[in-house]
Design a protein around this motif. Structure first.
Motif, PDB file in Angstrom:
ATOM      1  N   PRO A 322      40.516 -83.203   4.150  1.00 29.79           N
ATOM      2  CA  PRO A 322      41.461 -82.428   4.966  1.00 29.79           C
ATOM      3  C   PRO A 322      42.429 -83.320   5.739  1.00 29.79           C
ATOM      4  O   PRO A 322      43.602 -82.981   5.888  1.00 29.79           O
ATOM      5  CB  PRO A 322      40.538 -81.650   5.913  1.00 29.79           C
ATOM      6  CG  PRO A 322      39.246 -81.529   5.174  1.00 29.79           C
ATOM      7  CD  PRO A 322      39.112 -82.801   4.396  1.00 29.79           C
ATOM      8  N   ARG A 325      45.368 -84.296   3.605  1.00 32.58           N
ATOM      9  CA  ARG A 325      46.310 -83.184   3.465  1.00 32.58           C
ATOM     10  C   ARG A 325      47.243 -83.122   4.677  1.00 32.58           C
ATOM     11  O   ARG A 325      48.464 -82.983   4.534  1.00 32.58           O
ATOM     12  CB  ARG A 325      45.551 -81.858   3.299  1.00 32.58           C
ATOM     13  CG  ARG A 325      46.470 -80.641   3.213  1.00 32.58           C
ATOM     14  CD  ARG A 325      45.698 -79.337   3.140  1.00 32.58           C
ATOM     15  NE  ARG A 325      45.018 -79.158   1.864  1.00 32.58           N
ATOM     16  CZ  ARG A 325      45.617 -78.762   0.752  1.00 32.58           C
ATOM     17  NH1 ARG A 325      46.929 -78.539   0.747  1.00 32.58           N
ATOM     18  NH2 ARG A 325      44.932 -78.590  -0.354  1.00 32.58           N
ATOM     19  N   VAL A 326      46.658 -83.232   5.864  1.00 33.16           N
ATOM     20  CA  VAL A 326      47.462 -83.191   7.091  1.00 33.16           C
ATOM     21  C   VAL A 326      48.393 -84.397   7.163  1.00 33.16           C
ATOM     22  O   VAL A 326      49.576 -84.270   7.507  1.00 33.16           O
ATOM     23  CB  VAL A 326      46.545 -83.130   8.329  1.00 33.16           C
ATOM     24  CG1 VAL A 326      47.370 -83.256   9.603  1.00 33.16           C
ATOM     25  CG2 VAL A 326      45.740 -81.828   8.339  1.00 33.16           C
ATOM     26  N   ARG A 329      51.344 -83.889   4.881  1.00 29.15           N
ATOM     27  CA  ARG A 329      52.271 -82.858   5.376  1.00 29.15           C
ATOM     28  C   ARG A 329      53.091 -83.389   6.548  1.00 29.15           C
ATOM     29  O   ARG A 329      54.301 -83.145   6.634  1.00 29.15           O
ATOM     30  CB  ARG A 329      51.505 -81.600   5.783  1.00 29.15           C
ATOM     31  CG  ARG A 329      52.426 -80.431   6.153  1.00 29.15           C
ATOM     32  CD  ARG A 329      51.646 -79.135   6.332  1.00 29.15           C
ATOM     33  NE  ARG A 329      50.648 -79.220   7.372  1.00 29.15           N
ATOM     34  CZ  ARG A 329      49.337 -79.123   7.167  1.00 29.15           C
ATOM     35  NH1 ARG A 329      48.851 -78.932   5.960  1.00 29.15           N
ATOM     36  NH2 ARG A 329      48.491 -79.209   8.184  1.00 29.15           N
ATOM     37  N   GLU A 335      53.341 -79.625   1.393  1.00 29.10           N
ATOM     38  CA  GLU A 335      51.926 -79.264   1.299  1.00 29.10           C
ATOM     39  C   GLU A 335      51.406 -79.708  -0.057  1.00 29.10           C
ATOM     40  O   GLU A 335      52.016 -79.435  -1.095  1.00 29.10           O
ATOM     41  CB  GLU A 335      51.742 -77.753   1.438  1.00 29.10           C
ATOM     42  CG  GLU A 335      50.300 -77.302   1.548  1.00 29.10           C
ATOM     43  CD  GLU A 335      49.674 -77.682   2.883  1.00 29.10           C
ATOM     44  OE1 GLU A 335      48.719 -78.493   2.869  1.00 29.10           O
ATOM     45  OE2 GLU A 335      50.124 -77.165   3.922  1.00 29.10           O
ATOM     46  N   ARG A 358      44.363 -74.180   1.751  1.00 25.32           N
ATOM     47  CA  ARG A 358      43.549 -74.145   2.964  1.00 25.32           C
ATOM     48  C   ARG A 358      42.906 -75.514   3.171  1.00 25.32           C
ATOM     49  O   ARG A 358      42.332 -76.073   2.221  1.00 25.32           O
ATOM     50  CB  ARG A 358      42.450 -73.089   2.883  1.00 25.32           C
ATOM     51  CG  ARG A 358      42.950 -71.666   2.939  1.00 25.32           C
ATOM     52  CD  ARG A 358      41.786 -70.698   3.062  1.00 25.32           C
ATOM     53  NE  ARG A 358      42.244 -69.317   3.136  1.00 25.32           N
ATOM     54  CZ  ARG A 358      41.438 -68.273   3.296  1.00 25.32           C
ATOM     55  NH1 ARG A 358      40.123 -68.466   3.410  1.00 25.32           N
ATOM     56  NH2 ARG A 358      41.933 -67.044   3.349  1.00 25.32           N
ATOM     57  N   PRO A 359      42.968 -76.059   4.368  1.00 26.03           N
ATOM     58  CA  PRO A 359      42.333 -77.351   4.633  1.00 26.03           C
ATOM     59  C   PRO A 359      40.851 -77.317   4.283  1.00 26.03           C
ATOM     60  O   PRO A 359      40.132 -76.384   4.653  1.00 26.03           O
ATOM     61  CB  PRO A 359      42.546 -77.553   6.135  1.00 26.03           C
ATOM     62  CG  PRO A 359      43.757 -76.726   6.452  1.00 26.03           C
ATOM     63  CD  PRO A 359      43.670 -75.527   5.551  1.00 26.03           C
TER      64      PRO A 359
END
Length: 547
Positions: A322, A325-326, A329, A335, A358-359
């Motif tokens: 996760p 991913r952040v 972004r 994304e 979704r994270p």
């Protein structure tokens, strides 16, 4: 439609039909005719549509080939295979090269000629190539001349491999010289939809290569699933990425998917994060395929990436943390599209597009596929319960002459070897690998294979290999080594063992950490207990537990 194959080895060594997974073709786009050649669908068709002048494949320093160029080159190679090398439909052809336009031409040539493409990673050594050739009874090979030193010993050790030609050479007997004898016209063989067109190798927990067999219709099925419903590319997109075409992740993302929509791809021989960053800018790339490890490094270059042309970014090859991913972004404003695939399934079967990501979740089943989380008895478990991932769809596992077929396929479902849970909304969350596979920087590494390599060194009395967490690579290979008496554990010996492994198997498999121990944990019958080594790492104890 009956098979076009004269050499029926691959078909004859498929598992019995009762051991196949259930194949599901319940969508209109998955209704395929009995006669189908995916090279005709992906390459010949683009010329029929009038797209011959569109850019197709490029590489730094060239060549830059349109669809018409690639078509001509593939036809010339196909003519060499048939008329100069004696290939008949169904023969297996080893392709050994880094990602280049010429490798793409060779891949399509094999399929146009009715052959079966077996693409090897360019890092593989003679021992690994020999295993592949022997398993698939490969008869022909097209190899980048720069890799001749790796293929040569395998040729000498493999009596079935009688026809070998090298490219990227000016030699009179090189592939380019032979191609010049032909005019670029070749009639694509009318194969059956369920004729084998590729064999992709993967290493399992035993370290013995598994050969996954895929049909022409399988190639077209993956082009109609993940890219159509999740990625949604456009004809003007420029694809780029890091995975070799020998990985089905790379084959789909860097060749099949762009060509299915008339887009173009950039093929990089070296595709580390820094090379990727430069090539994204150089070629105005819009769609990126790489692993989380690479995204973490690339994200440090936010300024360059925010000014780039990227619009779609696909992550696979290892679980996406996760935090990554952040990080991506924040760095790019984009994304990530996460996904899980498998060589046995050919490509991604669980994913989510940018709007539905979704994270912490891999995503939902890609349209065309079904997935569920089950217990050890194959019974579905409820939300939040960790179990085994089972999946089925238009593609599925068919191992070539391998008793492990009944392990991967049970009751019509493909068991990927991953532990997952599912939330109340049906999103799938990765938990761990259910076997001893190490996933490092997107590469799958079988612990026993590294152990076998280490065991060949004269100083090593016993050894065990596991994956340990690493911030940059996800996992790294760590070896626990028991030395013979009177051998001193030194830093110099660590380097010597690492170099020894690099010379024995593909260099990316070498142990980045080595701990010398007095003994390894084993059962009373002598079976290695890797789980105890992993427990010691989890407890922040790097010494092996007492046997």
């Amino acid at each position: 439609m009956t098979t076009a194959h004269i050499d029926t080895f691959a078909h004859d060594h498929l598992p019995p039909r009762e051991q196949w997974p259930d194949l599901v073709f319940d969508r209109p786009e998955l209704q395929f005719p009995a006669q189908l050649n995916c090279a005709a669908e992906l390459l010949d068709r683009q010329l029929a549509l009038g797209n011959g002048d569109r850019m197709c494949v490029r590489a730094p320093g060239g060549p830059h080939w349109t669809y018409a160029d690639l078509h001509e080159q593939a036809n010339r190679v196909a003519a060499v295979l048939v008329h100069e090398m004696g290939l008949v439909p169904g023969n297996r052809v080893l392709l050994d090269a880094p990602n280049t336009p010429m490798l793409a031409a060779c891949w399509f040539a094999v399929l146009k000629a009715g052959g079966i493409a077996v693409t090897a990673m360019p890092l593989l050594r003679a021992k690994e190539l020999t295993q592949i050739v022997d398993k698939a009874r490969i008869t022909h090979a097209l190899c980048d001349s720069r890799l001749a030193g790796q293929l040569g010993p395998a040729v000498a050790a493999c009596p079935t491999l009688e026809q070998v030609r090298y490219f990227h050479t000016d030699a009179d007997d090189g592939l380019e010289a032979l191609m010049a004898r032909h005019d670029g016209r070749f009639d694509t063989v009318a194969t059956a939809a369920d004729d084998v067109c590729l064999i992709a190798f993967t290493s399992g927990t035993t370290g013995v290569p598994k050969a996954t067999v895929h049909f022409h219709r399988d190639v077209m099925a993956i082009c109609h699933c993940f890219p159509t419903h999740i990625l949604r590319p456009e004809p003007d997109d420029v694809f780029i990425g890091s995975p070799p075409l020998a990985f089905t992740f790379g084959l789909g993302g860097l060749l099949l998917f762009p060509m299915a929509v008339g887009a173009s791809a950039v093929l990089l021989e070296q595709a580390g994060p820094i090379q990727l960053l430069g090539a994204i800018d150089m070629f105005d790339a819009t769609v990126l395929f790489t692993a989380p490890t690479s995204y973490r490094v690339l994200a440090r270059h936010s300024a360059e990436l925010r000014d780039s042309t990227l619009r779609k970014c696909v992550s696979a090859g290892e679980p996406l943390p996760p935090a990554t991913r952040v990080q991506w972004r924040v760095a790019t404003g984009l994304e990530l599209i996460d996904g899980i695939g498998a060589t046995e399934m050919l490509h991604i079967f669980i994913s989510a597009d940018e709007a539905h990501a979704r994270p912490g979740a891999t995503g939902l089943p890609v349209p065309g596929y079904e997935a569920r989380v089950v217990d050890d008895n194959g019974k579905p478990v409820g939300p939040g319960v960790i179990g085994l991932l089972a999946v089925r769809g238009p593609t599925g596992c068919r191992y070539l002459a391998d008793e492990r077929q009944t392990v991967y396929v049970r009751d019509g479902w493909n068991y990927t070897g991953d532990a997952y849970s599912m939330d109340d909304d049906g999103y799938f969350h990765h938990q761990a690998r259910a076997d001893d596979m190490i996933v490092s920087a997107g590469y799958n590494i079988a612990a026993p294979e590294v152990e076998n390599a280490l065991a060949g060194h004269g100083a090593v009395a016993d050894c065990a290999v596991i994956g340990v967490p690493d911030e940059d690579r996800g996992q790294i290979v760590k070896a626990y080594v028991v030395l013979h008496a009177q051998i001193e554990a030194t830093e110099r010996l660590v380097e010597e063992l690492q170099d020894f492994v690099k010379q024995t198997v593909a260099p990316y498999k070498y142990p980045r950490a080595i701990a010398f121990v007095d003994a390894l944990p084993r059962t009373p019958t002598g079976k290695l207990q890797r789980f105890r080594l992993r427990e010691s790492v989890a407890a922040h104890n790097d010494s092996a537990p007492t046997p």
